[in-house]
Write a protein that holds these residues in place. Structure first.
Motif, short mmCIF file in Angstrom:
data_model
loop_
_atom_site.label_atom_id
_atom_site.label_comp_id
_atom_site.label_asym_id
_atom_site.label_seq_id
_atom_site.Cartn_x
_atom_site.Cartn_y
_atom_site.Cartn_z
N SER A 132 0.82 -1.04 -0.03
CA SER A 132 0.07 -0.02 0.03
C SER A 132 0.86 1.31 -0.15
O SER A 132 0.64 2.12 -0.83
N THR A 133 1.95 1.22 0.87
CA THR A 133 2.72 2.37 0.76
C THR A 133 3.56 2.67 -0.58
O THR A 133 3.46 3.80 -0.95
N TRP A 134 3.82 1.68 -1.11
CA TRP A 134 4.32 1.66 -2.57
C TRP A 134 3.37 2.44 -3.43
O TRP A 134 3.83 3.39 -4.40
N ARG A 135 2.17 1.90 -3.19
CA ARG A 135 1.18 2.45 -4.20
C ARG A 135 0.74 3.98 -3.94
O ARG A 135 0.67 4.81 -5.03
N HIS A 136 0.74 4.17 -2.78
CA HIS A 136 0.55 5.68 -2.61
C HIS A 136 1.45 6.66 -2.85
O HIS A 136 1.23 7.85 -3.28
N LEU A 137 2.83 6.28 -2.41
CA LEU A 137 3.81 6.93 -2.79
C LEU A 137 3.93 7.47 -4.24
O LEU A 137 4.56 8.17 -4.86
N ALA A 138 3.65 6.15 -5.17
CA ALA A 138 3.66 6.12 -6.53
C ALA A 138 2.70 7.03 -7.14
O ALA A 138 2.82 7.83 -8.06
N ALA A 139 1.42 7.17 -6.53
CA ALA A 139 0.28 7.95 -6.91
C ALA A 139 0.81 9.52 -6.67
O ALA A 139 0.39 10.31 -7.61
N LEU A 140 1.44 9.92 -5.71
CA LEU A 140 2.02 11.32 -5.44
C LEU A 140 2.98 11.71 -6.37
O LEU A 140 3.07 12.75 -6.88
N ARG B 183 8.90 7.10 -11.76
CA ARG B 183 8.70 6.66 -10.36
C ARG B 183 7.45 6.01 -10.05
O ARG B 183 7.43 4.96 -9.24
N ALA B 184 6.42 6.58 -10.44
CA ALA B 184 5.18 6.07 -10.45
C ALA B 184 4.97 4.67 -10.94
O ALA B 184 4.47 3.78 -10.13
N ARG B 185 5.58 4.70 -12.15
CA ARG B 185 5.42 2.97 -12.70
C ARG B 185 6.33 2.05 -11.77
O ARG B 185 5.82 0.86 -11.44
N GLU B 186 7.32 2.49 -11.16
CA GLU B 186 8.13 1.73 -10.36
C GLU B 186 7.26 1.12 -9.07
O GLU B 186 7.30 -0.04 -8.60
N GLY B 187 6.57 2.08 -8.41
CA GLY B 187 5.91 1.86 -7.29
C GLY B 187 4.63 1.04 -7.70
O GLY B 187 4.27 0.08 -6.68
N THR C 96 -5.49 5.24 -8.67
CA THR C 96 -4.47 5.36 -7.97
C THR C 96 -4.44 5.82 -6.67
O THR C 96 -3.45 5.81 -5.77
N GLY C 97 -5.71 6.39 -6.18
CA GLY C 97 -5.67 7.04 -4.92
C GLY C 97 -6.73 6.74 -4.20
O GLY C 97 -7.36 7.53 -3.25
N GLU C 98 -7.38 5.71 -4.33
CA GLU C 98 -8.67 5.25 -3.43
C GLU C 98 -8.37 5.17 -1.92
O GLU C 98 -7.23 5.26 -1.63
N ALA C 99 -9.44 5.13 -1.23
CA ALA C 99 -9.11 4.80 0.34
C ALA C 99 -8.60 3.59 0.58
O ALA C 99 -8.96 2.78 1.15
N ASP C 100 -7.42 3.68 0.41
CA ASP C 100 -6.68 2.49 0.38
C ASP C 100 -6.31 2.25 1.99
O ASP C 100 -6.28 3.03 2.79
N THR C 101 -5.93 0.93 1.93
CA THR C 101 -5.56 0.17 3.23
C THR C 101 -6.51 -0.04 4.64
O THR C 101 -6.73 0.76 5.16
N LEU C 102 -6.45 -1.33 4.78
CA LEU C 102 -7.30 -1.82 6.08
C LEU C 102 -5.97 -1.96 6.73
O LEU C 102 -5.34 -3.05 6.16
N GLY C 103 -5.92 -2.07 7.70
CA GLY C 103 -4.78 -2.61 8.53
C GLY C 103 -3.58 -2.57 7.62
O GLY C 103 -2.51 -2.93 7.97
N GLY C 104 -3.39 -2.25 6.39
CA GLY C 104 -2.27 -2.14 5.70
C GLY C 104 -2.33 -2.56 4.21
O GLY C 104 -1.65 -3.12 3.40
#
Length: 273
Positions: free
Chosen positions: A150-158, A167-171, A263-271
């Motif tokens: 999840s952190t990979w995906r949200h950092l990529a979205a930013l 960098r987005a594609r990498e994440g 790319t930016g939905e309400a992500d992560t439930l406990g992670g």
């Protein structure tokens, strides 16, 4: 069961023990909160489970975990639910931080959830990036692969929002790989859709179609992804708001910021998510 979107069934298996064991009650509450994340529904059952967990918490770490879950449920309620609960989310996550020591293993999850609030409710991308980065480093240090996806995906979205497609594609690629390796199938479709945002047209079409087939196989979840897959994905996935604008949650309300799409939905439930 969780990875196949069978939250109610999993929660039922924990129900008896949850009545007498605080940790089981917290686990059950997180499962049902996760169901809210993917279905934008079942708020009452999640609320009831969380109240049981809060009532049974006796130690500092249990109270911190319950407060963190409370903050996440309030965040989801603001993004996908019936009303704005930003103040409740901030207060609960602040209480969690006050209860946890600086090096507590629960801090990466707390940082991630604070990043979600900063990004999607406060619209503060700088604060979100700082929180996600702390969460990412903590997840990697702890070996928490699910949270790292999840952190990979949200950092990529930013990164994508800032124009850095490399960098987005990498994440997004790393996030998808981790979720596939874990077998977290309910979280794979959002990861496929996110990667499609930075893919070439032919690849993007394939990724969205694959995401649509996966959503269909899981009974139409995540519901907020259905209208964002484009024609090739939407044709595969039942339910949801047909033709809904990309980025709109199922029940978007005035005054509550909308997610930015896959790319930016309400992500992560406990992670996760």
């Amino acid at each position: 069961m969780r990875s196949r979107a069978c939250w109610q069934e999993a929660a039922e298996l924990l129900a008896r023990d949850a009545e007498r064991d605080a940790r089981t009650a917290l686990l059950r509450a997180e499962l049902l909160i996760e169901e809210c994340l993917f279905t934008a529904d079942h708020w009452d059952s999640a609320e009831a489970a969380l109240r049981l967990a809060e009532a049974g918490a006796t130690s500092t770490d249990q109270r911190a975990a319950a407060a963190c879950a409370r903050g996440f449920l309030a965040y989801l309620g603001s993004v996908l639910g019936p009303r704005d609960r930003l103040d409740e989310a901030q207060a609960a996550l602040g209480r969690t931080s006050a209860l946890l020591p600086p090096d507590a293993p629960e801090r990466p999850l707390l940082d991630f959830r604070r990043g979600l609030v900063a990004e999607n409710l406060l619209r503060d991308r700088t604060a979100a990036w700082i929180a996600y980065r702390r969460a990412h480093e903590g997840a990697l240090a702890l070996g928490d692969t699910l949270l790292a996806s999840s952190t990979w995906r949200h950092l990529a979205a930013l990164a994508l929002a800032g124009g850095d497609r490399v960098r987005a594609r990498e994440g997004f690629t790393a996030s998808l790989r981790l979720r596939e390796e874990l077998g977290f199938m309910v979280g794979v479709a959002p990861a496929l859709a996110a990667l499609a945002e930075v893919a070439e047209p032919a690849e993007a079409q394939r990724l969205r179609a694959e995401a649509g087939r996966l959503v269909q196989s899981l009974g139409g979840v995540p519901v907020w992804l259905v209208g964002r897959l484009g024609e090739e994905g939407a044709a595969q996935a039942p339910g949801g708001p047909p033709g809904a604008p990309r980025g709109a949650p199922p029940h978007a309300r005035p005054g509550v910021p909308r997610s930015r799409g896959a790319t930016g939905e309400a992500d992560t439930l406990g992670g996760v998510a």
